[in-house]
Motif scaffolding. Sequence first.
Motif, PDB file in Angstrom:
ATOM      1  N   GLY A   1       0.798  -1.213   0.000  1.00 33.28           N
ATOM      2  CA  GLY A   1       0.000   0.000   0.000  1.00 33.28           C
ATOM      3  C   GLY A   1       0.831   1.262   0.000  1.00 33.28           C
ATOM      4  N   THR A   2       0.149   2.369  -0.236  1.00 34.11           N
ATOM      5  CA  THR A   2       0.752   3.698  -0.196  1.00 34.11           C
ATOM      6  C   THR A   2      -0.081   4.556   0.737  1.00 34.11           C
ATOM      7  N   LEU A   3       0.602   5.309   1.596  1.00 36.30           N
ATOM      8  CA  LEU A   3      -0.079   6.126   2.598  1.00 36.30           C
ATOM      9  C   LEU A   3      -0.194   7.564   2.107  1.00 36.30           C
ATOM     10  N   TYR A   4      -1.421   8.059   2.091  1.00 37.46           N
ATOM     11  CA  TYR A   4      -1.719   9.400   1.610  1.00 37.46           C
ATOM     12  C   TYR A   4      -2.530  10.180   2.639  1.00 37.46           C
TER      13      TYR A   4
ATOM     14  N   GLY B   1       4.113   8.179   1.855  1.00 41.90           N
ATOM     15  CA  GLY B   1       5.104   7.190   1.453  1.00 41.90           C
ATOM     16  C   GLY B   1       4.525   5.795   1.461  1.00 41.90           C
ATOM     17  N   PRO B   2       5.368   4.785   1.204  1.00 40.79           N
ATOM     18  CA  PRO B   2       4.899   3.399   1.241  1.00 40.79           C
ATOM     19  C   PRO B   2       4.323   3.046   2.614  1.00 40.79           C
ATOM     20  N   ALA B   3       3.207   2.351   2.616  1.00 39.38           N
ATOM     21  CA  ALA B   3       2.535   2.058   3.884  1.00 39.38           C
ATOM     22  C   ALA B   3       3.384   1.190   4.801  1.00 39.38           C
ATOM     23  N   ASP B   4       4.225   0.317   4.214  1.00 36.83           N
ATOM     24  CA  ASP B   4       5.044  -0.545   5.075  1.00 36.83           C
ATOM     25  C   ASP B   4       6.177   0.210   5.753  1.00 36.83           C
ATOM     26  N   GLY B   5       6.317   1.500   5.443  1.00 32.66           N
ATOM     27  CA  GLY B   5       7.285   2.326   6.134  1.00 32.66           C
ATOM     28  C   GLY B   5       6.747   2.969   7.396  1.00 32.66           C
ATOM     29  N   PHE B   6       5.482   2.685   7.717  1.00 31.70           N
ATOM     30  CA  PHE B   6       4.829   3.281   8.881  1.00 31.70           C
ATOM     31  C   PHE B   6       4.164   2.186   9.708  1.00 31.70           C
ATOM     32  N   THR B   7       4.341   2.246  11.011  1.00 29.79           N
ATOM     33  CA  THR B   7       3.593   1.368  11.902  1.00 29.79           C
ATOM     34  C   THR B   7       2.212   1.969  12.137  1.00 29.79           C
ATOM     35  N   ARG B   8       1.314   1.162  12.650  1.00 28.23           N
ATOM     36  CA  ARG B   8      -0.010   1.680  12.984  1.00 28.23           C
ATOM     37  C   ARG B   8       0.082   2.732  14.092  1.00 28.23           C
ATOM     38  N   GLU B   9       1.055   2.578  14.970  1.00 25.44           N
ATOM     39  CA  GLU B   9       1.251   3.584  16.017  1.00 25.44           C
ATOM     40  C   GLU B   9       1.696   4.912  15.408  1.00 25.44           C
ATOM     41  N   GLN B  10       2.563   4.859  14.424  1.00 20.82           N
ATOM     42  CA  GLN B  10       2.979   6.090  13.753  1.00 20.82           C
ATOM     43  C   GLN B  10       1.811   6.741  13.008  1.00 20.82           C
ATOM     44  N   MET B  11       0.976   5.934  12.381  1.00 22.19           N
ATOM     45  CA  MET B  11      -0.191   6.494  11.702  1.00 22.19           C
ATOM     46  C   MET B  11      -1.109   7.204  12.699  1.00 22.19           C
ATOM     47  N   ALA B  12      -1.302   6.580  13.859  1.00 20.84           N
ATOM     48  CA  ALA B  12      -2.132   7.214  14.888  1.00 20.84           C
ATOM     49  C   ALA B  12      -1.496   8.517  15.358  1.00 20.84           C
ATOM     50  N   GLU B  13      -0.179   8.533  15.482  1.00 15.08           N
ATOM     51  CA  GLU B  13       0.529   9.752  15.873  1.00 15.08           C
ATOM     52  C   GLU B  13       0.375  10.838  14.816  1.00 15.08           C
TER      53      GLU B  13
ATOM     54  N   ALA C   1       2.857  16.643  10.333  1.00 15.00           N
ATOM     55  CA  ALA C   1       2.476  15.440  11.073  1.00 15.00           C
ATOM     56  C   ALA C   1       3.250  14.227  10.583  1.00 15.00           C
ATOM     57  N   THR C   2       3.475  14.136   9.285  1.00 11.81           N
ATOM     58  CA  THR C   2       4.228  13.022   8.732  1.00 11.81           C
ATOM     59  C   THR C   2       5.680  13.072   9.202  1.00 11.81           C
ATOM     60  N   ALA C   3       6.277  14.244   9.160  1.00  7.04           N
ATOM     61  CA  ALA C   3       7.671  14.391   9.592  1.00  7.04           C
ATOM     62  C   ALA C   3       7.833  14.044  11.067  1.00  7.04           C
ATOM     63  N   VAL C   4       6.934  14.542  11.911  1.00 11.99           N
ATOM     64  CA  VAL C   4       7.024  14.286  13.349  1.00 11.99           C
ATOM     65  C   VAL C   4       6.925  12.785  13.638  1.00 11.99           C
ATOM     66  N   ALA C   5       5.993  12.106  12.953  1.00 10.24           N
ATOM     67  CA  ALA C   5       5.757  10.692  13.229  1.00 10.24           C
ATOM     68  C   ALA C   5       6.951   9.819  12.878  1.00 10.24           C
ATOM     69  N   ILE C   6       7.734  10.215  11.874  1.00 11.48           N
ATOM     70  CA  ILE C   6       8.876   9.393  11.473  1.00 11.48           C
ATOM     71  C   ILE C   6      10.199   9.961  11.967  1.00 11.48           C
ATOM     72  N   GLY C   7      10.117  10.963  12.849  1.00  9.39           N
ATOM     73  CA  GLY C   7      11.307  11.480  13.498  1.00  9.39           C
ATOM     74  C   GLY C   7      12.165  12.386  12.656  1.00  9.39           C
ATOM     75  N   GLU C   8      11.572  13.035  11.669  1.00  5.10           N
ATOM     76  CA  GLU C   8      12.320  13.975  10.840  1.00  5.10           C
ATOM     77  C   GLU C   8      12.102  15.402  11.316  1.00  5.10           C
TER      78      GLU C   8
END
Length: 207
Positions: free
Chosen positions: A23-26, A70-82, A131-138
Motif C-alpha cells: 500500500g501507499t499512505l496518503y 510514502g509506502p505504507a510498510d514504512g509506517f507502523t499503525r502507532e505512527q499512523m495514529a501519531e 504530522a508526517t515528519a514528526v511521526a517518522i522522526g524527521e
Amino acid sequence: MSPLPTQLRDRWLNRSEPAVGSGTLYWHVLLARYPEAWQAAAAAQAALANFPGFHMTPPSWIHMTVFLAGPADGFTREQMAEMVKVAAEELRETKPIEVDLGRVLYHPEAVMLAVEPVDKLRPIRAAARRATAVAIGEEPPSEEPTSAWTPHMTVSYSTADQPAGPVIAALGRSVPTRRIAIDALNLVVQWGPERLWDWETVGTVEL
C-alpha cells in the motif's frame, strides 16, 4: 498543468504501482461526503463518457490529494495514529474551508477540477507535512514554494493515447461551479494498484 496538452496517454502503461497487498499512505480530503463535489465530478464525467480511453474516478472515492506520505510498510499503525494526532493539534483552530469546484484542469494522464482558492487550503497541507515528519522522526519541513501543490479533484484518468483537442472541446474549461466547506482531512492507505480503489481510511481529522 499549463499549457493545454495536445495528446493524452495511458497513465498506467509504464507506471510502477504497488503489488496487491502492498500500500501507499496518503493524506486526502475525501470528497464523496459533499454532494456538490460528486455533482461537479458527474458533470465532467458525463462529457468524457462519449470518449474511449478513460477510467472514471468512482463517486465513493473522489478526493483531493493533500500529501503523499510514502509506502505504507514504512509506517507502523502507532505512527499512523501519531500522524492523525499531530495533524489534529495543528488544525485545532482551523474552521471548515469554503472552496469552489468548477475550473477544468487537463494533464496528459488525467482530467481534473481545480479546488480553489489554494491559499485557503495551505494550512491542511502544512499540517499533513508536519504530522508526517514528526511521526517518522524527521525535522519539521520548511515552507514550500506556492507552486509545489495544485489542489485538484481528478474526475478521470487517461488509459489510451488519443488527441486531447476533441476532449477539451467537448468538456471545455469549466463545469457549473459548486461550493463546498471542507471540514475533514483523512489519512488513507491505498492498497495495491491505483485502479483497484482498495482504500482504507485509517484516521480522520475534523476541522
